[in-house]
Write a protein that holds these residues in place. Structure first.
Motif, PDB file in Angstrom:
ATOM      1  N   THR A   1     108.896 -47.660 -54.164  1.00  0.00           N
ATOM      2  CA  THR A   1     109.751 -48.512 -53.173  1.00  0.00           C
ATOM      3  C   THR A   1     110.985 -48.159 -52.716  1.00  0.00           C
ATOM      4  O   THR A   1     111.637 -47.559 -53.750  1.00  0.00           O
ATOM      5  CB  THR A   1     109.929 -49.999 -53.817  1.00  0.00           C
ATOM      6  OG1 THR A   1     108.366 -50.442 -54.042  1.00  0.00           O
ATOM      7  CG2 THR A   1     110.670 -50.807 -52.984  1.00  0.00           C
TER       8      THR A   1
ATOM      9  N   LYS B   1     105.108 -46.237 -59.374  1.00  0.00           N
ATOM     10  CA  LYS B   1     105.158 -47.394 -58.811  1.00  0.00           C
ATOM     11  C   LYS B   1     105.964 -48.353 -59.532  1.00  0.00           C
ATOM     12  O   LYS B   1     106.600 -49.175 -58.769  1.00  0.00           O
ATOM     13  CB  LYS B   1     103.685 -48.217 -58.946  1.00  0.00           C
ATOM     14  CG  LYS B   1     102.572 -47.433 -57.841  1.00  0.00           C
ATOM     15  CD  LYS B   1     101.288 -48.149 -58.099  1.00  0.00           C
ATOM     16  CE  LYS B   1     100.092 -47.341 -57.305  1.00  0.00           C
ATOM     17  NZ  LYS B   1      98.737 -48.201 -57.534  1.00  0.00           N
TER      18      LYS B   1
ATOM     19  N   ASN C   1     106.359 -49.168 -49.270  1.00  0.00           N
ATOM     20  CA  ASN C   1     106.970 -50.640 -49.597  1.00  0.00           C
ATOM     21  C   ASN C   1     108.242 -50.350 -49.481  1.00  0.00           C
ATOM     22  O   ASN C   1     109.149 -49.647 -50.015  1.00  0.00           O
ATOM     23  CB  ASN C   1     106.728 -51.064 -50.857  1.00  0.00           C
ATOM     24  CG  ASN C   1     107.054 -52.547 -50.938  1.00  0.00           C
ATOM     25  OD1 ASN C   1     106.901 -53.414 -50.062  1.00  0.00           O
ATOM     26  ND2 ASN C   1     107.585 -52.932 -52.231  1.00  0.00           N
TER      27      ASN C   1
ATOM     28  N   ASN D   1     108.434 -58.238 -49.749  1.00  0.00           N
ATOM     29  CA  ASN D   1     108.481 -56.791 -50.471  1.00  0.00           C
ATOM     30  C   ASN D   1     109.251 -56.509 -51.594  1.00  0.00           C
ATOM     31  O   ASN D   1     108.851 -55.783 -52.479  1.00  0.00           O
ATOM     32  CB  ASN D   1     108.883 -55.779 -49.091  1.00  0.00           C
ATOM     33  CG  ASN D   1     107.852 -55.711 -48.104  1.00  0.00           C
ATOM     34  OD1 ASN D   1     106.947 -56.470 -48.097  1.00  0.00           O
ATOM     35  ND2 ASN D   1     108.107 -54.796 -47.045  1.00  0.00           N
TER      36      ASN D   1
ATOM     37  N   ARG E   1     107.362 -57.791 -54.639  1.00  0.00           N
ATOM     38  CA  ARG E   1     106.556 -56.745 -54.773  1.00  0.00           C
ATOM     39  C   ARG E   1     106.995 -55.863 -55.662  1.00  0.00           C
ATOM     40  O   ARG E   1     106.079 -55.290 -56.644  1.00  0.00           O
ATOM     41  CB  ARG E   1     105.838 -56.403 -53.669  1.00  0.00           C
ATOM     42  CG  ARG E   1     104.318 -55.438 -53.943  1.00  0.00           C
ATOM     43  CD  ARG E   1     103.933 -54.921 -52.757  1.00  0.00           C
ATOM     44  NE  ARG E   1     103.419 -56.005 -51.769  1.00  0.00           N
ATOM     45  CZ  ARG E   1     103.875 -56.141 -50.449  1.00  0.00           C
ATOM     46  NH1 ARG E   1     104.786 -55.312 -50.027  1.00  0.00           N
ATOM     47  NH2 ARG E   1     103.769 -57.059 -49.858  1.00  0.00           N
ATOM     48  N   ALA E   2     108.005 -55.270 -55.357  1.00  0.00           N
ATOM     49  CA  ALA E   2     108.813 -54.164 -56.096  1.00  0.00           C
ATOM     50  C   ALA E   2     109.100 -54.551 -57.502  1.00  0.00           C
ATOM     51  O   ALA E   2     108.898 -53.526 -58.298  1.00  0.00           O
ATOM     52  CB  ALA E   2     109.893 -53.597 -55.350  1.00  0.00           C
TER      53      ALA E   2
END
Length: 424
Positions: free
Chosen positions: A263, A239, A290, A339, A342-343
């Motif tokens: 991602t 992740k 993502n 997005n 979030r990464a």
């Protein structure tokens, strides 16, 4: 320090609801979004006729490469790199790269980018420019060992040195990221060591993966598997990994990325200009991967304008898939904002109470943005970076009414011109 943005059209929350409201910023957070906020503030901005948008997150770039803008156009990737870019980069000193970083930071502030993920070298110099600019920078030293064990050791030492130097800046806005260049330029030993170090130090990883068909062919010939399968087999993916490009991905690759929470940073402008191919956005979205948005460097785009990049992303996939419904405006807008945040594990990319105050105010008093029938559509299909009027990062105003407050624009441009004279 408090800022009150009055009377704007606010793109609010994860669902991108457009509301007439005020936005109150206290410290570095959004404290309140409501109509007719009456609390006092140190600075009041009248946003009448303007859109208050989350700041944009450029999830893949090489910010100092603005120095090389326009020096080698209309070429395939490997010819572009090996014959033109790498020889010029070999001439770049630390001070030259710092001048390029200032140029990139200036361009990003003026076009509403508030955070970016970078990969280059002399990243401690880039960090100094980012610190002064007020932007958020996630800075990765680009590691290349070409299978040479001595160079592997040297690259690891240099990355750790860069990490220590960046940490000395003591800014929450500036984070070190491990940046192995790509599976075709990095040995398995280097990639495994990066995975180990990222776990040990709690850092993100960014890496170019499956950008071109020839790159995938090289890895297939060397290892008998795709770049994504190779990285999965050595336990590299997770992740905390952001792969840049991801153009040549098959169904197995997509499922591996989804399973590992990786991602993908999509770079449509660069991919089109270098004729690298078209990322399989439908497969990635359907798998729940993502997807963020990046410009890549200004030598292959040729700018850092995230508003323009949104339009390119939306249009590219429609014509490639012959489907006007794919890569719709809301999906692409989220790629460029929430997005990306979030990464980066960043509580930003959304205008909502409690989120970081990273905001772009965009002037809709322009013929190409009227009538205001659909704000998000206009941001994706009609606006460009020149429409950004005010940029706020971490609750600090970096640009107000088109005037950059943190950098001397004239000096930045003059220095960049002088540096480039030595490269020609």
């Amino acid at each position: 320090m408090s800022i009150l943005i009055k009377n704007g059209l606010v793109v609010y929350g994860e669902d991108l609801n457009v509301v007439n409201a005020d936005v109150l910023i206290e410290g570095n957070r959004i404290a309140k979004v409501a109509k007719n906020i009456r609390e006092g503030a140190d600075t009041v901005i009248d946003a009448s006729g303007r859109v208050v948008s989350p700041g944009f997150v450029n999830l893949h770039t090489h910010s100092p490469m603005g120095l090389l803008r326009g020096l080698a156009d209309d070429l395939p990737l490997m010819e572009w790199l090996e014959k033109h870019i790498w020889p010029r980069e070999a001439k770049l000193t630390r001070e030259a790269i710092k001048a390029g970083a200032y140029l990139g930071a200036l361009e990003m502030i003026k076009t509403g980018t508030t955070a970016f993920l970078d990969m280059y070298f002399h990243m401690d110099a880039v960090g100094e420019a980012v610190l002064e600019s007020g932007l958020r920078g996630y800075l990765g030293y680009g590691m290349i060992d070409l299978g040479d064990p001595e160079r592997t050791e040297k690259e690891v030492k240099e990355a750790l040195r860069e990490m220590r130097e960046i940490e000395k800046l003591e800014s929450d806005r500036i984070q070190f990221v491990f940046g192995p260049h790509a599976p075709y330029t990095c040995s398995l030993a280097l990639l495994k060591e990066v995975r180990k170090l990222a776990d040990e130090h709690g850092k993100l990883i960014t890496i170019h993966v499956s950008e071109t068909m020839s790159e995938v062919g090289r890895i297939q010939e060397r290892y008998g598997k795709s770049p994504v399968v190779l990285l999965d087999d050595i336990g590299f993916l997770g992740k905390d990994v952001i792969i840049a490009h991801g153009v040549w991905l098959d169904s197995r690759d997509v499922q591996i990325l989804a399973r590992n929470g990786v991602t993908v940073a999509h770079n449509p402008g660069s991919n089109m200009k270098l004729a690298s191919g078209v990322m399989p956005i439908g497969k990635l979205l359907n798998a729940g991967v993502n997807i963020g948005l990046g410009t890549d460097g200004s030598a292959s785009n040729n700018n850092l304008d995230m508003l323009e990049e949104m339009k390119l992303a939306a249009l590219l996939h429609k014509v490639h898939n012959l489907d006007p419904t794919i890569a719709d405006a809301s999906t692409v807008f989220r790629m460029a904002t929430q997005n990306g945040a979030r990464a980066l594990n960043l509580k930003a990319g959304v205008i909502k109470e409690g989120y970081l105050a990273d905001i772009a105010v965009i002037d809709f008093n322009r013929p190409h943005l009227r009538p205001i029938n659909n704000v998000v559509s206009h941001l994706v299909y009609s606006a460009n970076g020149n429409d950004v009027e005010t940029t706020i990062v971490d609750g600090r105003i970096l640009m107000l009414d088109g005037e950059v407050l943190t950098l001397d624009e004239e000096k930045v441009l003059e220095k960049a011109e002088k540096v480039v004279e030595s490269l020609l």
